[in-house]
Design a protein around this motif. Structure first.
Motif, PDB file in Angstrom:
ATOM      1  N   UNK A   1       0.844  -1.205   0.000  1.00 27.33           N
ATOM      2  CA  UNK A   1       0.000   0.000   0.000  1.00 27.33           C
ATOM      3  C   UNK A   1       0.872   1.245   0.000  1.00 27.33           C
ATOM      4  N   UNK A   2       0.268   2.349  -0.459  1.00 29.73           N
ATOM      5  CA  UNK A   2       0.904   3.664  -0.422  1.00 29.73           C
ATOM      6  C   UNK A   2      -0.219   4.665  -0.222  1.00 29.73           C
ATOM      7  N   UNK A   3      -0.268   5.277   0.957  1.00 24.05           N
ATOM      8  CA  UNK A   3      -1.398   6.120   1.321  1.00 24.05           C
ATOM      9  C   UNK A   3      -0.952   7.446   1.912  1.00 24.05           C
TER      10      UNK A   3
ATOM     11  N   UNK B   1       0.693  12.702   6.334  1.00 16.25           N
ATOM     12  CA  UNK B   1       1.695  11.637   6.400  1.00 16.25           C
ATOM     13  C   UNK B   1       1.547  10.700   5.212  1.00 16.25           C
ATOM     14  N   UNK B   2       2.650  10.457   4.522  1.00 11.14           N
ATOM     15  CA  UNK B   2       2.702   9.450   3.461  1.00 11.14           C
ATOM     16  C   UNK B   2       3.278   8.185   4.073  1.00 11.14           C
ATOM     17  N   UNK B   3       2.579   7.072   3.898  1.00  9.73           N
ATOM     18  CA  UNK B   3       3.068   5.804   4.432  1.00  9.73           C
ATOM     19  C   UNK B   3       3.077   4.764   3.315  1.00  9.73           C
TER      20      UNK B   3
ATOM     21  N   UNK C   1      12.856   1.624  -1.154  1.00  2.00           N
ATOM     22  CA  UNK C   1      11.785   2.540  -1.527  1.00  2.00           C
ATOM     23  C   UNK C   1      12.267   3.971  -1.679  1.00  2.00           C
ATOM     24  N   UNK C   2      11.656   4.683  -2.630  1.00  2.00           N
ATOM     25  CA  UNK C   2      11.992   6.074  -2.882  1.00  2.00           C
ATOM     26  C   UNK C   2      10.723   6.809  -3.314  1.00  2.00           C
ATOM     27  N   UNK C   3      10.503   8.015  -2.761  1.00  2.00           N
ATOM     28  CA  UNK C   3       9.360   8.843  -3.147  1.00  2.00           C
ATOM     29  C   UNK C   3       9.899  10.087  -3.842  1.00  2.00           C
TER      30      UNK C   3
ATOM     31  N   UNK D   1       6.598   1.165   6.118  1.00  2.00           N
ATOM     32  CA  UNK D   1       5.755   1.371   7.303  1.00  2.00           C
ATOM     33  C   UNK D   1       6.199   2.543   8.182  1.00  2.00           C
ATOM     34  N   UNK D   2       7.107   3.403   7.670  1.00  2.00           N
ATOM     35  CA  UNK D   2       7.543   4.577   8.422  1.00  2.00           C
ATOM     36  C   UNK D   2       6.960   5.823   7.760  1.00  2.00           C
ATOM     37  N   UNK D   3       6.032   6.518   8.431  1.00  2.00           N
ATOM     38  CA  UNK D   3       5.403   7.688   7.819  1.00  2.00           C
ATOM     39  C   UNK D   3       6.404   8.812   7.547  1.00  2.00           C
TER      40      UNK D   3
END
Length: 104
Positions: free
Chosen positions: A34-36, A49-51, A60-62, A72-74
């Protein structure tokens, strides 16, 4: 008649292999669970918060100058306008899965 039975048998085998996911190699499923954004709708100037939840052995990279993230780290962001964030997760085999979330 013997040839028609062999052709039908071969066709059945090919259809069965195709329905089962192919005839070899490895199948690769997405490592992103998931990506919320929470909340997904904010007032300009507020934070959200993006989690991202993904396989912990992957990287992972945003985008949008967020950078590297841990599953799992916001990550708290304060967008100044409607913004779409893209999560890219590089798996151990080098392939990349992506997911997006938009904050309005």
């Amino acid at each position: 008649m013997k040839y028609s039975i062999n052709i039908l048998t071969s066709l059945f085998i090919l259809l069965f292999i195709s329905a089962c996911g192919g005839g070899g190699g490895s199948s690769s499923s997405s490592s992103i669970t998931s990506f919320d954004a929470s909340p997904a709708t904010i007032t300009i100037g507020d934070s959200t918060d993006l989690t991202a939840v993904f396989n912990s052995s992957d990287v992972g990279n945003i985008d949008n100058n967020i950078g590297s993230v841990t599953s799992e780290t916001p990550v708290t962001v304060t967008p100044s306008a409607t913004t779409t964030y893209t999560l890219s997760v590089t798996k151990s085999d080098g392939s990349v899965d992506t997911a997006t979330v938009t904050v309005t």
